[in-house]
Design a protein around this motif. Structure first.
Motif, PDB file in Angstrom:
ATOM      1  N   ASP A 186       0.857  -1.180   0.000  1.00 40.86           N
ATOM      2  CA  ASP A 186       0.000   0.000   0.000  1.00 40.86           C
ATOM      3  C   ASP A 186       0.902   1.241   0.000  1.00 40.86           C
ATOM      4  OD1 ASP A 186      -3.082   0.754   1.216  1.00 40.86           O
ATOM      5  OD2 ASP A 186      -1.475   2.251   1.405  1.00 40.86           O
ATOM      6  N   PRO A 187       0.579   2.286  -0.795  1.00 38.89           N
ATOM      7  CA  PRO A 187       1.473   3.453  -0.883  1.00 38.89           C
ATOM      8  C   PRO A 187       1.741   4.148   0.458  1.00 38.89           C
ATOM      9  CG  PRO A 187      -0.249   3.564  -2.563  1.00 38.89           C
ATOM     10  CD  PRO A 187      -0.575   2.383  -1.706  1.00 38.89           C
ATOM     11  N   ALA A 188       0.879   3.957   1.430  1.00 36.64           N
ATOM     12  CA  ALA A 188       1.125   4.556   2.749  1.00 36.64           C
ATOM     13  C   ALA A 188       2.277   3.857   3.471  1.00 36.64           C
ATOM     14  CB  ALA A 188      -0.139   4.470   3.600  1.00 36.64           C
ATOM     15  N   TRP A 189       2.638   2.681   2.986  1.00 42.00           N
ATOM     16  CA  TRP A 189       3.705   1.898   3.599  1.00 42.00           C
ATOM     17  C   TRP A 189       4.919   1.892   2.675  1.00 42.00           C
ATOM     18  CZ3 TRP A 189       3.425  -0.797   8.316  1.00 42.00           C
ATOM     19  CH2 TRP A 189       2.182  -0.739   8.955  1.00 42.00           C
ATOM     20  N   ARG A 190       6.116   2.036   3.240  1.00 41.90           N
ATOM     21  CA  ARG A 190       7.338   2.053   2.436  1.00 41.90           C
ATOM     22  C   ARG A 190       8.320   0.985   2.913  1.00 41.90           C
ATOM     23  NH1 ARG A 190       6.968   6.706  -0.979  1.00 41.90           N
ATOM     24  NH2 ARG A 190       4.707   6.764  -1.163  1.00 41.90           N
ATOM     25  N   ILE A 191       8.866   0.273   1.940  1.00 42.57           N
ATOM     26  CA  ILE A 191       9.927  -0.688   2.276  1.00 42.57           C
ATOM     27  C   ILE A 191      11.137   0.096   2.781  1.00 42.57           C
ATOM     28  CG2 ILE A 191      11.549  -2.371   1.308  1.00 42.57           C
ATOM     29  CD1 ILE A 191       9.310  -3.151  -0.691  1.00 42.57           C
ATOM     30  N   VAL A 192      11.728  -0.362   3.875  1.00 39.67           N
ATOM     31  CA  VAL A 192      12.867   0.345   4.467  1.00 39.67           C
ATOM     32  C   VAL A 192      14.157  -0.472   4.361  1.00 39.67           C
ATOM     33  CG1 VAL A 192      13.816   1.317   6.609  1.00 39.67           C
ATOM     34  CG2 VAL A 192      11.390   1.659   6.038  1.00 39.67           C
ATOM     35  N   SER A 193      14.090  -1.741   4.709  1.00 45.84           N
ATOM     36  CA  SER A 193      15.319  -2.531   4.808  1.00 45.84           C
ATOM     37  C   SER A 193      14.990  -4.007   4.652  1.00 45.84           C
ATOM     38  CB  SER A 193      15.983  -2.302   6.177  1.00 45.84           C
ATOM     39  OG  SER A 193      15.144  -2.800   7.216  1.00 45.84           O
ATOM     40  N   MET A 194      16.023  -4.806   4.690  1.00 42.80           N
ATOM     41  CA  MET A 194      15.835  -6.266   4.763  1.00 42.80           C
ATOM     42  C   MET A 194      16.688  -6.781   5.917  1.00 42.80           C
ATOM     43  SD  MET A 194      15.695  -8.272   1.225  1.00 42.80           S
ATOM     44  CE  MET A 194      15.549  -7.385  -0.289  1.00 42.80           C
ATOM     45  N   ILE A 195      16.322  -7.978   6.379  1.00 43.25           N
ATOM     46  CA  ILE A 195      17.110  -8.669   7.399  1.00 43.25           C
ATOM     47  C   ILE A 195      17.371 -10.083   6.895  1.00 43.25           C
ATOM     48  CG2 ILE A 195      17.342  -9.153   9.868  1.00 43.25           C
ATOM     49  CD1 ILE A 195      14.633  -7.653  10.252  1.00 43.25           C
ATOM     50  N   ALA A 196      18.630 -10.466   6.858  1.00 39.59           N
ATOM     51  CA  ALA A 196      18.998 -11.857   6.561  1.00 39.59           C
ATOM     52  C   ALA A 196      19.202 -12.558   7.902  1.00 39.59           C
ATOM     53  CB  ALA A 196      20.281 -11.899   5.741  1.00 39.59           C
ATOM     54  N   ILE A 197      18.544 -13.696   8.065  1.00 40.54           N
ATOM     55  CA  ILE A 197      18.573 -14.396   9.361  1.00 40.54           C
ATOM     56  C   ILE A 197      18.906 -15.863   9.130  1.00 40.54           C
ATOM     57  CG2 ILE A 197      17.200 -15.014  11.413  1.00 40.54           C
ATOM     58  CD1 ILE A 197      15.422 -12.594  10.783  1.00 40.54           C
ATOM     59  N   GLY A 198      19.786 -16.385   9.947  1.00 39.97           N
ATOM     60  CA  GLY A 198      20.121 -17.800   9.811  1.00 39.97           C
ATOM     61  C   GLY A 198      21.206 -18.196  10.782  1.00 39.97           C
ATOM     62  N   ARG A 199      21.783 -19.359  10.530  1.00 43.45           N
ATOM     63  CA  ARG A 199      22.893 -19.797  11.368  1.00 43.45           C
ATOM     64  C   ARG A 199      24.181 -19.261  10.766  1.00 43.45           C
ATOM     65  NH1 ARG A 199      22.428 -25.716  13.055  1.00 43.45           N
ATOM     66  NH2 ARG A 199      23.247 -26.222  11.004  1.00 43.45           N
ATOM     67  N   SER A 200      24.903 -18.514  11.563  1.00 48.06           N
ATOM     68  CA  SER A 200      26.131 -17.897  11.069  1.00 48.06           C
ATOM     69  C   SER A 200      27.230 -18.940  10.890  1.00 48.06           C
ATOM     70  CB  SER A 200      26.596 -16.833  12.068  1.00 48.06           C
ATOM     71  OG  SER A 200      27.902 -16.404  11.747  1.00 48.06           O
ATOM     72  N   ILE A 201      27.950 -18.861   9.767  1.00 47.95           N
ATOM     73  CA  ILE A 201      29.173 -19.653   9.630  1.00 47.95           C
ATOM     74  C   ILE A 201      30.368 -18.700   9.476  1.00 47.95           C
ATOM     75  CG2 ILE A 201      28.183 -21.824   8.796  1.00 47.95           C
ATOM     76  CD1 ILE A 201      28.832 -20.879   5.928  1.00 47.95           C
ATOM     77  N   ASP A 202      30.139 -17.484   9.907  1.00 45.72           N
ATOM     78  CA  ASP A 202      31.176 -16.465   9.914  1.00 45.72           C
ATOM     79  C   ASP A 202      32.028 -16.696  11.155  1.00 45.72           C
ATOM     80  OD1 ASP A 202      32.542 -14.062   9.536  1.00 45.72           O
ATOM     81  OD2 ASP A 202      30.729 -13.088   8.790  1.00 45.72           O
ATOM     82  N   GLU A 203      33.339 -16.575  11.020  1.00 44.52           N
ATOM     83  CA  GLU A 203      34.192 -16.803  12.196  1.00 44.52           C
ATOM     84  C   GLU A 203      34.088 -15.674  13.207  1.00 44.52           C
ATOM     85  OE1 GLU A 203      38.088 -17.711  10.816  1.00 44.52           O
ATOM     86  OE2 GLU A 203      37.423 -19.628   9.991  1.00 44.52           O
ATOM     87  N   GLY A 204      33.564 -14.554  12.774  1.00 46.11           N
ATOM     88  CA  GLY A 204      33.420 -13.421  13.690  1.00 46.11           C
ATOM     89  C   GLY A 204      33.659 -12.143  12.934  1.00 46.11           C
ATOM     90  N   PRO A 205      33.343 -11.027  13.543  1.00 47.10           N
ATOM     91  CA  PRO A 205      33.536  -9.752  12.865  1.00 47.10           C
ATOM     92  C   PRO A 205      35.021  -9.476  12.667  1.00 47.10           C
ATOM     93  CG  PRO A 205      32.887  -9.409  15.137  1.00 47.10           C
ATOM     94  CD  PRO A 205      32.821 -10.883  14.898  1.00 47.10           C
ATOM     95  N   VAL A 206      35.403  -8.954  11.515  1.00 51.59           N
ATOM     96  CA  VAL A 206      36.814  -8.700  11.227  1.00 51.59           C
ATOM     97  C   VAL A 206      37.254  -7.399  11.896  1.00 51.59           C
ATOM     98  CG1 VAL A 206      38.539  -8.568   9.402  1.00 51.59           C
ATOM     99  CG2 VAL A 206      36.392  -9.780   8.994  1.00 51.59           C
ATOM    100  N   LEU A 207      36.679  -6.313  11.466  1.00 51.07           N
ATOM    101  CA  LEU A 207      37.043  -5.023  12.045  1.00 51.07           C
ATOM    102  C   LEU A 207      35.751  -4.372  12.492  1.00 51.07           C
ATOM    103  CD1 LEU A 207      39.094  -2.742  12.585  1.00 51.07           C
ATOM    104  CD2 LEU A 207      38.638  -1.935  10.275  1.00 51.07           C
ATOM    105  N   ARG A 208      35.631  -4.176  13.766  1.00 51.67           N
ATOM    106  CA  ARG A 208      34.370  -3.686  14.302  1.00 51.67           C
ATOM    107  C   ARG A 208      34.678  -2.560  15.260  1.00 51.67           C
ATOM    108  NH1 ARG A 208      30.824  -6.441  17.925  1.00 51.67           N
ATOM    109  NH2 ARG A 208      28.663  -6.345  17.243  1.00 51.67           N
ATOM    110  N   GLU A 209      34.415  -1.356  14.808  1.00 52.24           N
ATOM    111  CA  GLU A 209      34.781  -0.203  15.628  1.00 52.24           C
ATOM    112  C   GLU A 209      33.530   0.494  16.128  1.00 52.24           C
ATOM    113  OE1 GLU A 209      37.187   2.044  12.970  1.00 52.24           O
ATOM    114  OE2 GLU A 209      39.014   0.978  13.565  1.00 52.24           O
ATOM    115  N   ARG A 210      33.654   1.116  17.268  1.00 50.79           N
ATOM    116  CA  ARG A 210      32.561   1.908  17.822  1.00 50.79           C
ATOM    117  C   ARG A 210      33.108   3.206  18.376  1.00 50.79           C
ATOM    118  NH1 ARG A 210      29.700  -1.527  15.485  1.00 50.79           N
ATOM    119  NH2 ARG A 210      27.817  -2.412  16.394  1.00 50.79           N
ATOM    120  N   ARG A 211      32.316   4.265  18.304  1.00 49.36           N
ATOM    121  CA  ARG A 211      32.667   5.493  19.007  1.00 49.36           C
ATOM    122  C   ARG A 211      32.679   5.199  20.512  1.00 49.36           C
ATOM    123  NH1 ARG A 211      27.894   8.411  17.372  1.00 49.36           N
ATOM    124  NH2 ARG A 211      28.656  10.228  18.511  1.00 49.36           N
ATOM    125  N   THR A 212      33.480   5.966  21.220  1.00 51.77           N
ATOM    126  CA  THR A 212      33.617   5.710  22.663  1.00 51.77           C
ATOM    127  C   THR A 212      32.380   6.207  23.420  1.00 51.77           C
ATOM    128  OG1 THR A 212      34.599   7.858  23.078  1.00 51.77           O
ATOM    129  CG2 THR A 212      36.116   6.053  22.498  1.00 51.77           C
TER     130      THR A 212
END
Ligand SMILES: Cc1cc2nc3c(=O)[nH]c(=O)nc-3n(C[C@H](O)[C@H](O)[C@H](O)COP(=O)(O)O)c2cc1C
Length: 179
Positions: A141-167
């Motif tokens: 419906d035009p009153a509704w807008r697609i914003v994003s997607m989410i991929a969900i599943g079992r991760s086979i990633d070894e972990g985040p490589v470079l993950r930085e955050r502001r302090t």
């Protein structure tokens, strides 16, 4: 810090490799949507909607064909893709439905994401897809807008490589730094 960050928050990251052999059940999808459903929202407006497609469902193909080259490397192997939508306009008008529609959608997705993590699932939210193409395909419906997607599943990633955050100090000071 005497209190520690909860393990659900500390261990969460957005993987970019999912196990193609893993599936989620219809009940898993229901529980994830239930988590989103109970999120708070401005005036309890609940300006969110979701189009969930499991990897083995025919609708999966309708969504996957609009992935960008970057997300097409990892999103199709996720057990579940969810298209998120915000209620941007009052139906039939160009008036904003709520000043907080996207804010509230984001919060419902945060709840869903942590529920997924508690179920041993990982999520990567993304915007790398053809928004116009997907909108033409799903025709919300035009009153509704697609914003994003989410991929969900079992991760086979070894972990985040470079993950930085502001302090934490930056979080406290940034809006006042020019005064
Ligand atoms: C609204 C939103 C859009 C995003 N879009 C993409 C995207 O298009 N492609 C991608 O690889 N990651 C995307 N991400 C994932 C972010 O890059 C990721 O959350 C960020 O780098 C922090 O990493 P972490 O989630 O592992 O803490 C998106 C995340 C959010 C919340």
């Amino acid at each position: 810090m005497s209190q520690q960050l909860h393990e659900l928050l500390a261990a969460r990251f957005s993987p970019s490799a999912f196990d193609e052999a893993h599936s989620v059940s219809e009940n898993d999808v229901d529980v994830l949507l239930e988590a989103a459903r109970w999120a708070p929202s401005a005036g309890n407006s609940q300006p969110w909607a979701f189009f969930p497609v499991r990897r083995d469902e025919p609708d999966h193909r309708r969504v996957v064909k609009f992935l960008a080259a970057s997300s097409a490397r990892w999103a199709p192997s996720a057990s579940l893709l969810i298209v998120t939508l915000a209620h941007r306009y009052v139906d039939g008008t160009t008036w904003a439905y709520s000043d907080f529609a996207d804010y509230d959608l984001g919060q419902s997705v945060a709840h869903l994401t942590l529920q997924a993590h508690a179920m041993g699932l990982a999520c990567r939210q993304f915007r790398a897809f053809d928004l116009d193409g997907l909108t033409a395909e799903l025709r919300p419906d035009p009153a509704w807008r697609i914003v994003s997607m989410i991929a969900i599943g079992r991760s086979i990633d070894e972990g985040p490589v470079l993950r930085e955050r502001r302090t934490r100090d930056e979080l406290r000071s940034a809006p006042w730094s020019g005064v």
